[in-house]
Motif scaffolding. Structure first.
Motif, PDB file in Angstrom:
ATOM      1  N   LEU A  75       0.851  -1.197   0.000  1.00  0.00           N
ATOM      2  CA  LEU A  75       0.000   0.000   0.000  1.00  0.00           C
ATOM      3  C   LEU A  75       0.883   1.241   0.000  1.00  0.00           C
ATOM      4  O   LEU A  75       2.068   1.190   0.345  1.00  0.00           O
ATOM      5  CB  LEU A  75      -0.895   0.032   1.246  1.00  0.00           C
ATOM      6  N   ALA A  78      -0.636   6.841   3.839  1.00  0.00           N
ATOM      7  CA  ALA A  78      -1.616   7.925   3.799  1.00  0.00           C
ATOM      8  C   ALA A  78      -1.677   8.656   5.132  1.00  0.00           C
ATOM      9  O   ALA A  78      -2.623   9.384   5.408  1.00  0.00           O
ATOM     10  CB  ALA A  78      -2.988   7.374   3.421  1.00  0.00           C
ATOM     11  N   LYS A 248      -3.202   3.256   1.456  1.00  0.00           N
ATOM     12  CA  LYS A 248      -4.025   3.533   0.273  1.00  0.00           C
ATOM     13  C   LYS A 248      -3.545   2.702  -0.905  1.00  0.00           C
ATOM     14  O   LYS A 248      -2.343   2.501  -1.084  1.00  0.00           O
ATOM     15  CB  LYS A 248      -3.888   5.025   0.008  1.00  0.00           C
ATOM     16  N   PRO A 250      -4.036   3.103  -4.779  1.00  0.00           N
ATOM     17  CA  PRO A 250      -4.637   3.972  -5.807  1.00  0.00           C
ATOM     18  C   PRO A 250      -5.286   3.148  -6.905  1.00  0.00           C
ATOM     19  O   PRO A 250      -4.753   2.110  -7.306  1.00  0.00           O
ATOM     20  CB  PRO A 250      -3.435   4.753  -6.356  1.00  0.00           C
ATOM     21  N   VAL A 260     -13.643   6.318  -4.143  1.00  0.00           N
ATOM     22  CA  VAL A 260     -12.958   5.662  -3.027  1.00  0.00           C
ATOM     23  C   VAL A 260     -13.887   4.752  -2.223  1.00  0.00           C
ATOM     24  O   VAL A 260     -15.011   5.126  -1.883  1.00  0.00           O
ATOM     25  CB  VAL A 260     -12.360   6.722  -2.066  1.00  0.00           C
ATOM     26  N   VAL A 262     -13.680   2.621   1.424  1.00  0.00           N
ATOM     27  CA  VAL A 262     -12.879   2.530   2.652  1.00  0.00           C
ATOM     28  C   VAL A 262     -13.188   1.214   3.370  1.00  0.00           C
ATOM     29  O   VAL A 262     -14.353   0.922   3.668  1.00  0.00           O
ATOM     30  CB  VAL A 262     -13.147   3.727   3.590  1.00  0.00           C
ATOM     31  N   THR A 312     -10.069   3.476  -6.085  1.00  0.00           N
ATOM     32  CA  THR A 312      -9.076   3.614  -5.018  1.00  0.00           C
ATOM     33  C   THR A 312      -9.632   3.032  -3.715  1.00  0.00           C
ATOM     34  O   THR A 312     -10.823   3.159  -3.438  1.00  0.00           O
ATOM     35  CB  THR A 312      -8.723   5.104  -4.846  1.00  0.00           C
ATOM     36  N   TYR A 314      -8.982   2.854   0.504  1.00  0.00           N
ATOM     37  CA  TYR A 314      -8.283   3.233   1.736  1.00  0.00           C
ATOM     38  C   TYR A 314      -8.516   2.126   2.756  1.00  0.00           C
ATOM     39  O   TYR A 314      -9.656   1.664   2.932  1.00  0.00           O
ATOM     40  CB  TYR A 314      -8.806   4.565   2.294  1.00  0.00           C
TER      41      TYR A 314
END
Ligand SMILES: [Zn+2]
Length: 466
Positions: A75, A78, A248, A250, A260, A262, A312, A314
């Motif tokens: 990753l 972030a 993160k 991407p 995004v 999460v 993306t 997270y």
């Protein structure tokens, strides 16, 4: 009692062989390696981490550990910059805690009621609040900023009462004053002894107090519109820290990479409690929520290897969930991407043991019926079903709710079967069902990949958004 059947040795051998074949097959198919799951669980929920108490150095170590696992998986960091000026996988969050130097009070007309004596404060998010008295009648709406006075029926379920008080505050009241019930009276000394505090600056005051019977009788005689004031002298602000682990991945698609998803958990638990009866003082939090944090780490490992998803992702393990959702509140208030690009959040909580209320291998999603995300993931192979414990309000009891309250489609994936080790020192590694846990994480890989590679945007079911 039915008769036990005897099997011939030959049939038994065939059954054993068939089982071995089945085990070999499922092991081959699994994207998640049980050995990784065990290794990560042993570190997070072992005694060395002392229960990862919210805001303690042990919570920080958990965050650093998860961050280094994120790094190893590939990753991108972030978090904040480290001492070498390079970005890290840890986000340090400052918590500003306010408390009253003495007992806060409520003044209604000419009368003053003190916390611990004539009333007890249940919650306060601000040092002061004021509003006109509104003696509440059933079916009425609270006036904006009003100080609502409620007399529940003595036989009302206390949990239902609490919920209705909460909804008065969320629909505009600034102060809610409620007459005591026998349950609250039985707990009065305990409530009265609490030091009242709050963190941060709330957008709007939300104060909840319980009035003794005598006090309620006084307020009942006051006119609607009488000025009600809550307040007290504040002690100096105390600051403390908590830590989120954040990484993160991407997205690979030009258009979808700005969107995004999460995937989250909470990395803290209750730490060490010296006054816990018995020899074991460490609240290891193996199921709650080392298990969810391992799910996030393992999904990071799988998603970062091989073909990169289009959207993306997270990966965030929040600090201080148990103390009041401080890590997730900070994240939600300081999103590292535009809010309108936030597609969905899946929080993983307590997946270390199966729930007997659902079928083997199934997980449940809190608030399943509130959005189309759960049903859509289920269509794509997720073994996700409705939360079988609606009376527990789990949708509101994890970090997903921090985001859901801000409009994000956010749910929690769990298989918590209400075991009695919940929030006890006995929530330990030895109770974890690693086969169940590994399969559970594995079962989410394909559906999550689908979500990351599609342009499907989940939406709330009309009227079901919190
Ligand atoms: Zn917990």
């Amino acid at each position: 009692m039915i008769i036990q059947l005897r099997r011939s040795p030959l049939i038994a051998a065939v059954i054993v062989a068939a089982n071995l074949f089945a085990i070999g097959q499922s092991a081959k198919k699994s994207a998640i390696d049980e050995r990784n799951v065990r290794a990560e669980m042993q570190f997070l929920a072992g005694d060395a981490l002392q229960g990862r108490g919210s805001g303690t150095q042990f919570e920080r170590i958990a965050a650093e550990y998860i961050g280094s696992q994120f790094m190893q998986s590939g990753l991108e960091p972030a978090g904040e910059n480290g001492s070498d000026g390079r970005p890290t996988f840890v986000q340090t969050v400052t918590i500003n805690r306010n408390s009253f130097a003495g007992n806060p009070s409520v003044k209604v007309g000419g009368s003053s009621f003190e916390h611990g004596k004539e009333m007890v404060v249940m919650r306060a998010n601000s040092g002061a609040a004021t509003g006109p008295l509104q003696k509440f009648a059933q079916g009425e709406k609270p006036k904006d900023g009003a100080a609502v006075f409620v007399r529940p029926k003595q036989e009302d379920d206390p949990r239902a009462v609490m919920q209705s008080l909460q909804s008065l505050l969320s629909s505009g009241a600034s102060i809610v004053m409620v007459e005591e019930t026998p349950q609250w009276r039985a707990n009065w000394a305990n409530l009265a002894g609490r030091r009242i505090g709050f963190t941060g600056g709330a957008a709007k005051p939300a104060i909840m107090v319980i009035l003794s019977l005598e006090t309620a009788a006084v307020v009942e005689k006051m006119e609607n519109g009488t000025k009600v004031e809550f307040g007290g002298t504040l002690a100096p602000v105390q600051t403390s820290l908590t830590w989120n682990a954040i990484g993160k991945l991407p997205g690979s698609d030009k258009r979808l990479a700005s969107e995004v998803v999460v995937l989250s958990s909470h990395l803290d638990h209750l730490g060490v409690r010296e006054n816990n009866p018995g020899a074991d003082k460490i609240f290891n939090g193996a199921d709650d929520d080392a298990s969810g944090s391992v799910a996030v780490m393992e999904l990071a490992r799988v998603l970062a290897s091989g073909k990169r998803p289009m959207r993306t992702v997270y990966f965030v393990c929040f600090g201080s969930e148990e103390a009041g959702g401080y890590g997730s509140n900070y994240f939600a208030d300081n999103l590292p991407f535009p809010k309108e690009k936030f597609v969905a959040n899946l929080q993983f909580e307590m997946i270390g043991r199966p729930d007997a209320k659902v079928k083997p291998g199934e997980l449940w999603l809190t608030g399943y019926e509130r959005s189309n995300l759960g049903p859509e993931l289920a269509k794509r192979g997720a073994r996700l079903v409705q939360d079988p414990h609606p009376e527990e309000n789990f949708f509101q009891r994890s970090d997903n709710y921090t985001l859901a309250r801000r409009g994000i489609v956010a749910h929690t994936v769990s298989s918590f079967g209400l075991h009695t080790d919940y929030h006890r020192a006995s929530d330990e590694l030895k109770t974890i069902d690693f086969v169940h846990m590994t399969r559970s994480i594995d079962s989410m890989v394909k559906p999550v990949k689908w979500l990351l590679n599609s342009n499907f945007r989940p939406a709330w079911v009309p009227g079901k958004q919190p």
